[in-house]
Design a protein around this motif. Structure first.
Motif, short mmCIF file in Angstrom:
data_model
loop_
_atom_site.label_atom_id
_atom_site.label_comp_id
_atom_site.label_asym_id
_atom_site.label_seq_id
_atom_site.Cartn_x
_atom_site.Cartn_y
_atom_site.Cartn_z
N ASP A 162 -60.72 -24.31 -28.21
CA ASP A 162 -60.29 -24.94 -27.03
C ASP A 162 -59.40 -26.27 -27.59
OD1 ASP A 162 -59.93 -25.53 -24.36
OD2 ASP A 162 -62.12 -26.45 -24.24
N SER A 163 -58.14 -25.60 -26.79
CA SER A 163 -56.90 -27.05 -27.03
C SER A 163 -56.74 -27.41 -25.77
CB SER A 163 -55.93 -25.98 -28.08
OG SER A 163 -55.74 -25.50 -27.52
N ASP A 173 -65.68 -24.96 -29.40
CA ASP A 173 -66.64 -24.89 -28.60
C ASP A 173 -67.64 -24.01 -28.78
OD1 ASP A 173 -65.81 -28.15 -28.38
OD2 ASP A 173 -64.86 -26.65 -26.03
N ASP A 247 -58.39 -18.22 -29.19
CA ASP A 247 -58.25 -19.15 -28.44
C ASP A 247 -58.65 -19.25 -27.06
OD1 ASP A 247 -56.54 -21.53 -27.10
OD2 ASP A 247 -55.54 -22.06 -29.15
N MET A 248 -59.47 -20.03 -26.55
CA MET A 248 -59.84 -19.93 -25.02
C MET A 248 -58.60 -19.22 -23.68
SD MET A 248 -63.04 -19.43 -25.91
CE MET A 248 -63.68 -19.72 -24.08
N ARG A 249 -57.08 -20.15 -24.40
CA ARG A 249 -56.19 -20.05 -23.69
C ARG A 249 -55.96 -18.03 -23.32
NH1 ARG A 249 -51.77 -23.10 -25.76
NH2 ARG A 249 -53.16 -22.20 -27.86
N ARG A 296 -67.05 -21.59 -19.95
CA ARG A 296 -67.25 -22.60 -20.35
C ARG A 296 -67.15 -23.94 -19.37
NH1 ARG A 296 -60.72 -23.77 -20.76
NH2 ARG A 296 -61.16 -24.98 -22.35
#
Length: 421
Positions: A162-163, A173, A247-249, A296
Motif C-alpha cells: 500500500d502506497s 500491510d 500494489d493495492m492500486r 483493507r
C-alpha cells in the motif's frame, strides 16, 4: 441444374479441403499436390496432438514461437482454402454468394488462430515484464517428470503493498505465505500481522513494524523484497522460495477485469477517511473498489479482523477465477499485472505453476493467522510461531530456526481456519 450441382460439389470439396488439406486437388486429378498437402496437414496435426498430449503447458515455455507459428498457420490455412476453391470452382462462377461462403471459411479458420496468437503475444509480454529472466545458458525444452526436483512444498510469500501520496515508499500491510504441497496441491496460508515488532533483522528498529521492513531495506541499499522474504522465512521457520507483490492500486482493477467477486460479508463494513462508504452484511457481488475496501478497511474494526477478511477475499478470488472469466478480461488483467505486480519467480517455472494451479484449486486450502491471543504482536513468541507452522504442515520433528529468545508458551491451541463464515 448441372451448374447448381457443380457449384454445390465445389463448395463441399472446399469445405472438405478445409478439414483435410488436399481433398479438392486429389478430386481434380492433382494427386501429387493433394497428397503432399494432406501429408503436411496430418504432420502438423500429429505434432500438435503430441505436444499438447505429453505436456499441455509446453508451448508456454516459448510463447514467441507460439505467436509466430499461429500467424504462419493462419496464413497457410487460408491460402489452402483459397487455392482449393480456385482449382475446383465452376468456370462461370466469379462472384456472389459462393465467394462469400469461401471468405467465411477463411474467417472461421483465421479468427481463432489470430486470437490465440494475440493471447500468446500478450502472455509473452506479461511473462517478460513480470517474471525474472532465467540463466542465459541455453536450455533444452523437454517434458519433465518432476519439475519440482523432489521438493515436497513450494513456499511463496504473497504481499499486498500500500502506497500513499502523503508518505514516501510502500508499506506491506498484507503478508501471507502460501505453502503448497507440490504433489497434491493441498495448501496452508500463514498470515502475519503488519504490526509485529522486535522483528529479527539486524539494525532494524525494535519498535518498528513488520510492514516497514520492505521500505527499510530499500532505504538502506538492500532489496526490500529479498529482505522481507528472508525475514518472514526466519519468523515462520520456512525456506521461502519466491515472492509475489501486488500494489493495492492495481488490485481493484484486477477484480474489475474478472467481472467482480462474490463474498460473504460478516457484518457491515464502513470505509473511507470520512466514512463515506458502506458494505452491508450479507452475500454480495463486489466490484474492484468494494473488494479493495472489504480487504483493507479498519474502520470500526482492527488489523486482525482485516486479515480475516483478506483471507476470505483471496479464497474467493481463487475459487471464482474460472478460465472463461479470465479469458474475457485477459488483456485488462495482463495490462494491470505488468504495471502493478512484481515477483522473483523465474519465467521457466510459469508453466509448472500453471500445471499445479488446478491441484491447488481442487484441494483443501487452510489458513493460520498469528494474531492475539496466540501471539503478542509487541513481543512475539517466535518459537511458538514455528511450532504452530510445524503442526500445520505435519512436520513436528523439524528443528526450529534460530530467532530471538522465545517467550513463555501459550497453552491455547489454535485451529486452522477453514471457512470464511
Amino acid at each position: 441444374m448441372r451448374e447448381n450441382r457443380s457449384l454445390r460439389r465445389a463448395l463441399a470439396l472446399t469445405l472438405a479441403s478445409t478439414l483435410l488439406w488436399g481433398v479438392a486437388h486429389i478430386w481434380t486429378g492433382r494427386t501429387r499436390t493433394g497428397l503432399t498437402l494432406a501429408a503436411v496437414w496430418l504432420t502438423l496435426l500429429s505434432a500438435g496432438v503430441t505436444v499438447l498430449g505429453n505436456a499441455p503447458t509446453l508451448p508456454l515455455r516459448r510463447l514467441d514461437v507460439v505467436v509466430a507459428a499461429g500467424a504462419a498457420l493462419a496464413v497457410a490455412w487460408v491460402a489452402v482454402i483459397v487455392w482449393s476453391w480456385l482449382v475446383i470452382r465452376p468456370r462461370r462462377v466469379r462472384f456472389g454468394l459462393p465467394l462469400l461462403a469461401v471468405a467465411g471459411l477463411c474467417v472461421l479458420v483465421a479468427a481463432p488462430l489470430g486470437y490465440a496468437s494475440r493471447l500468446a503475444y500478450v502472455s509473452n509480454e506479461v511473462v517478460s515484464s513480470v517474471f525474472v529472466a532465467d540463466d542465459p545458458a541455453p536450455q533444452v525444452v523437454t517434458p519433465v517428470v518432476d519439475p519440482w526436483a523432489g521438493r515436497e512444498r513450494l513456499n511463496v510469500l504473497l504481499v499486498g503493498a500500500d502506497s500513499a501520496e502523503n508518505r514516501p515508499g510502500a508499506r506491506t500491510d498484507s503478508m501471507t505465505v502460501a505453502s503448497v504441497d507440490t504433489r497434491t496441491g493441498e495448501s496452508v496460508l500463514f498470515s502475519l500481522p503488519r504490526n509485529l515488532q522486535n522483528v529479527p533483522v539486524d539494525g532494524f528498529p525494535p519498535a518498528a513494524l513488520l510492514n516497514e521492513v520492505f521500505q527499510w531495506g530499500e532505504d538502506h541499499g538492500r532489496s526490500g523484497a529479498d529482505l522481507l522474504k528472508s525475514t518472514v522465512g526466519d519468523i515462520l521457520g520456512l525456506d521461502v522460495d519466491y515472492y509475489a507483490m501486488v500494489d493495492m492500486r492495481g488490485f481493484a482493477q484486477i477484480i474489475n477485469a474478472m467481472g467482480g467477486v462474490t463474498v460473504k460479508v460478516p457484518h457491515d463494513i464502513v470505509f473511507g477517511a470520512y466514512r463515506e462508504g458502506l458494505i452491508k452484511a450479507g452475500t454480495h457481488h463486489l466490484n474492484g473498489t468494494q473488494a479493495l475496501w472489504f480487504g483493507r478497511s479498519r474502520t470500526d474494526s482492527d488489523d486482525y479482523q482485516r486479515m480475516g477478511r483478506q483471507k476470505c477475499l483471496l479464497n474467493a478470488v481463487a475459487e471464482q477465477a474460472d478460465p472463461l472469466k479470465v479469458l474475457r478480461g485477459f488483456e485488462r488483467i495482463a495490462d494491470v499485472t505488468k504495471r502493478y505486480v512484481s515477483t522473483d519467480i523465474p519465467r521457466s517455472l510459469v508453466p509448472d505453476l500453471i500445471d499445479l494451479a488446478p491441484k491447488v484449486k481442487g484441494a483443501d486450502i487452510k489458513s493460520l493467522q498469528f494474531v492475539p491471543p496466540l501471539i503478542r504482536t509487541g513481543d512475539p513468541d517466535w518459537e511458538l510461531i514455528q511450532e504452530k507452522v510445524d503442526e500445520a504442515l505435519g512436520e513436528r520433528t523439524r528443528p526450529i530456526a534460530a530467532t530471538p529468545a522465545a517467550k513463555p508458551k501459550a497453552d491455547k491451541p489454535v485451529d486452522l481456519d477453514e471457512s470464511c463464515a
